[in-house]
Every structure is written in C-alpha cells, then in structure tokens.
Design a protein around this motif. Structure first.
Motif, PDB file in Angstrom:
ATOM      1  N   MET A   1       0.818  -1.192   0.000  1.00  0.00           N
ATOM      2  CA  MET A   1       0.000   0.000   0.000  1.00  0.00           C
ATOM      3  C   MET A   1       0.867   1.264   0.000  1.00  0.00           C
ATOM      4  O   MET A   1       0.531   2.226  -0.665  1.00  0.00           O
ATOM      5  CB  MET A   1      -0.919  -0.037   1.234  1.00  0.00           C
ATOM      6  CG  MET A   1      -2.030   0.951   1.160  1.00  0.00           C
ATOM      7  SD  MET A   1      -3.155   0.500  -0.149  1.00  0.00           S
ATOM      8  CE  MET A   1      -4.499   1.529   0.208  1.00  0.00           C
ATOM      9  N   LYS A   2       1.953   1.257   0.753  1.00  0.00           N
ATOM     10  CA  LYS A   2       2.828   2.424   0.788  1.00  0.00           C
ATOM     11  C   LYS A   2       3.500   2.638  -0.555  1.00  0.00           C
ATOM     12  O   LYS A   2       3.729   3.775  -0.957  1.00  0.00           O
ATOM     13  CB  LYS A   2       3.886   2.274   1.882  1.00  0.00           C
ATOM     14  CG  LYS A   2       3.335   2.372   3.263  1.00  0.00           C
ATOM     15  CD  LYS A   2       4.430   2.260   4.298  1.00  0.00           C
ATOM     16  CE  LYS A   2       3.862   2.355   5.698  1.00  0.00           C
ATOM     17  NZ  LYS A   2       4.904   2.258   6.721  1.00  0.00           N
ATOM     18  N   ASN A   3       3.820   1.531  -1.237  1.00  0.00           N
ATOM     19  CA  ASN A   3       4.460   1.650  -2.545  1.00  0.00           C
ATOM     20  C   ASN A   3       3.523   2.289  -3.559  1.00  0.00           C
ATOM     21  O   ASN A   3       3.958   3.078  -4.394  1.00  0.00           O
ATOM     22  CB  ASN A   3       4.933   0.290  -3.049  1.00  0.00           C
ATOM     23  CG  ASN A   3       6.117  -0.217  -2.259  1.00  0.00           C
ATOM     24  OD1 ASN A   3       6.848   0.563  -1.662  1.00  0.00           O
ATOM     25  ND2 ASN A   3       6.302  -1.528  -2.236  1.00  0.00           N
ATOM     26  N   ILE A   4       2.251   1.957  -3.472  1.00  0.00           N
ATOM     27  CA  ILE A   4       1.271   2.525  -4.399  1.00  0.00           C
ATOM     28  C   ILE A   4       1.162   4.036  -4.175  1.00  0.00           C
ATOM     29  O   ILE A   4       1.105   4.810  -5.131  1.00  0.00           O
ATOM     30  CB  ILE A   4      -0.097   1.837  -4.236  1.00  0.00           C
ATOM     31  CG1 ILE A   4      -0.005   0.376  -4.710  1.00  0.00           C
ATOM     32  CG2 ILE A   4      -1.171   2.574  -5.017  1.00  0.00           C
ATOM     33  CD1 ILE A   4      -1.239  -0.433  -4.439  1.00  0.00           C
ATOM     34  N   LYS A   5       1.159   4.448  -2.909  1.00  0.00           N
ATOM     35  CA  LYS A   5       1.076   5.880  -2.607  1.00  0.00           C
ATOM     36  C   LYS A   5       2.301   6.617  -3.117  1.00  0.00           C
ATOM     37  O   LYS A   5       2.199   7.728  -3.638  1.00  0.00           O
ATOM     38  CB  LYS A   5       0.924   6.094  -1.107  1.00  0.00           C
ATOM     39  CG  LYS A   5      -0.429   5.684  -0.569  1.00  0.00           C
ATOM     40  CD  LYS A   5      -0.542   5.959   0.909  1.00  0.00           C
ATOM     41  CE  LYS A   5      -1.880   5.512   1.439  1.00  0.00           C
ATOM     42  NZ  LYS A   5      -1.996   5.745   2.879  1.00  0.00           N
ATOM     43  N   LYS A   6       3.474   6.000  -2.988  1.00  0.00           N
ATOM     44  CA  LYS A   6       4.699   6.633  -3.479  1.00  0.00           C
ATOM     45  C   LYS A   6       4.685   6.749  -4.993  1.00  0.00           C
ATOM     46  O   LYS A   6       5.092   7.771  -5.549  1.00  0.00           O
ATOM     47  CB  LYS A   6       5.923   5.849  -3.024  1.00  0.00           C
ATOM     48  CG  LYS A   6       6.219   5.993  -1.556  1.00  0.00           C
ATOM     49  CD  LYS A   6       7.457   5.220  -1.160  1.00  0.00           C
ATOM     50  CE  LYS A   6       7.730   5.347   0.320  1.00  0.00           C
ATOM     51  NZ  LYS A   6       8.916   4.585   0.737  1.00  0.00           N
ATOM     52  N   VAL A   7       4.223   5.721  -5.657  1.00  0.00           N
ATOM     53  CA  VAL A   7       4.156   5.737  -7.121  1.00  0.00           C
ATOM     54  C   VAL A   7       3.155   6.792  -7.590  1.00  0.00           C
ATOM     55  O   VAL A   7       3.444   7.546  -8.519  1.00  0.00           O
ATOM     56  CB  VAL A   7       3.792   4.339  -7.665  1.00  0.00           C
ATOM     57  CG1 VAL A   7       3.453   4.397  -9.144  1.00  0.00           C
ATOM     58  CG2 VAL A   7       4.921   3.361  -7.414  1.00  0.00           C
ATOM     59  N   MET A   8       2.002   6.872  -6.923  1.00  0.00           N
ATOM     60  CA  MET A   8       1.004   7.865  -7.306  1.00  0.00           C
ATOM     61  C   MET A   8       1.515   9.283  -7.058  1.00  0.00           C
ATOM     62  O   MET A   8       1.284  10.176  -7.871  1.00  0.00           O
ATOM     63  CB  MET A   8      -0.308   7.624  -6.536  1.00  0.00           C
ATOM     64  CG  MET A   8      -1.008   6.338  -6.920  1.00  0.00           C
ATOM     65  SD  MET A   8      -1.439   6.253  -8.658  1.00  0.00           S
ATOM     66  CE  MET A   8      -2.769   7.414  -8.707  1.00  0.00           C
ATOM     67  N   ILE A  14       5.325  14.300 -11.604  1.00  0.00           N
ATOM     68  CA  ILE A  14       5.749  14.310 -13.007  1.00  0.00           C
ATOM     69  C   ILE A  14       4.696  15.008 -13.874  1.00  0.00           C
ATOM     70  O   ILE A  14       5.034  15.807 -14.752  1.00  0.00           O
ATOM     71  CB  ILE A  14       6.019  12.877 -13.497  1.00  0.00           C
ATOM     72  CG1 ILE A  14       7.268  12.321 -12.808  1.00  0.00           C
ATOM     73  CG2 ILE A  14       6.165  12.825 -15.007  1.00  0.00           C
ATOM     74  CD1 ILE A  14       7.489  10.843 -13.009  1.00  0.00           C
ATOM     75  N   ALA A  15       3.425  14.735 -13.600  1.00  0.00           N
ATOM     76  CA  ALA A  15       2.351  15.378 -14.367  1.00  0.00           C
ATOM     77  C   ALA A  15       2.327  16.886 -14.124  1.00  0.00           C
ATOM     78  O   ALA A  15       2.118  17.664 -15.056  1.00  0.00           O
ATOM     79  CB  ALA A  15       1.012  14.761 -14.000  1.00  0.00           C
ATOM     80  N   ALA A  16       2.551  17.304 -12.880  1.00  0.00           N
ATOM     81  CA  ALA A  16       2.559  18.735 -12.572  1.00  0.00           C
ATOM     82  C   ALA A  16       3.717  19.438 -13.263  1.00  0.00           C
ATOM     83  O   ALA A  16       3.559  20.536 -13.802  1.00  0.00           O
ATOM     84  CB  ALA A  16       2.637  18.940 -11.060  1.00  0.00           C
ATOM     85  N   VAL A  17       4.885  18.811 -13.281  1.00  0.00           N
ATOM     86  CA  VAL A  17       6.052  19.394 -13.955  1.00  0.00           C
ATOM     87  C   VAL A  17       5.799  19.474 -15.461  1.00  0.00           C
ATOM     88  O   VAL A  17       6.093  20.492 -16.096  1.00  0.00           O
ATOM     89  CB  VAL A  17       7.329  18.595 -13.634  1.00  0.00           C
ATOM     90  CG1 VAL A  17       8.488  19.020 -14.512  1.00  0.00           C
ATOM     91  CG2 VAL A  17       7.691  18.752 -12.164  1.00  0.00           C
ATOM     92  N   ALA A  18       5.234  18.422 -16.028  1.00  0.00           N
ATOM     93  CA  ALA A  18       4.936  18.424 -17.456  1.00  0.00           C
ATOM     94  C   ALA A  18       3.912  19.509 -17.799  1.00  0.00           C
ATOM     95  O   ALA A  18       4.058  20.209 -18.809  1.00  0.00           O
ATOM     96  CB  ALA A  18       4.418  17.056 -17.887  1.00  0.00           C
ATOM     97  N   ALA A  19       2.887  19.666 -16.955  1.00  0.00           N
ATOM     98  CA  ALA A  19       1.874  20.692 -17.204  1.00  0.00           C
ATOM     99  C   ALA A  19       2.473  22.090 -17.096  1.00  0.00           C
ATOM    100  O   ALA A  19       2.111  22.982 -17.862  1.00  0.00           O
ATOM    101  CB  ALA A  19       0.723  20.534 -16.205  1.00  0.00           C
TER     102      ALA A  19
END
Length: 47
Positions: A1-8, A14-19
């Motif tokens: 569960m912690k890994n999923i939160k880190k990946v998200m 990354i999406a914010a930087v790209a935007a």
C-alpha cells in the motif's frame, strides 16, 4: 500500500512538472500570482 502511494505521488509530481512546462507564459504568471496569495487566503474570510 505504501508503494502505491509513493508511485502515485511520483506520477502526480511528473504530471505537474509536465503541465508547468507546457503552459503558456501568461498561465505561468497567473499560477505564480495565485501561489503567492495562498498563505493569505484563509484570513480574507475572517470578519
């Protein structure tokens, strides 16, 4: 569960930087302007 939160969180970053880099100059100025006002926003609604 912690890994999923880190990946998200990483994907959101990354999406914010790209935007940011795809935004126009006027949109960037607007976002910076709004960002500077965020610390003062709660106090505007106290009467």
């Amino acid at each position: 569960m912690k890994n999923i939160k880190k990946v998200m969180a990483a994907l959101a970053l990354i999406a914010a930087v790209a935007a940011w880099f795809q935004a126009s100059e006027s949109t960037r100025r607007y976002l910076v302007y709004i960002g500077k006002q965020v610390p003062y926003l709660p106090y505007r609604y106290f009467i």
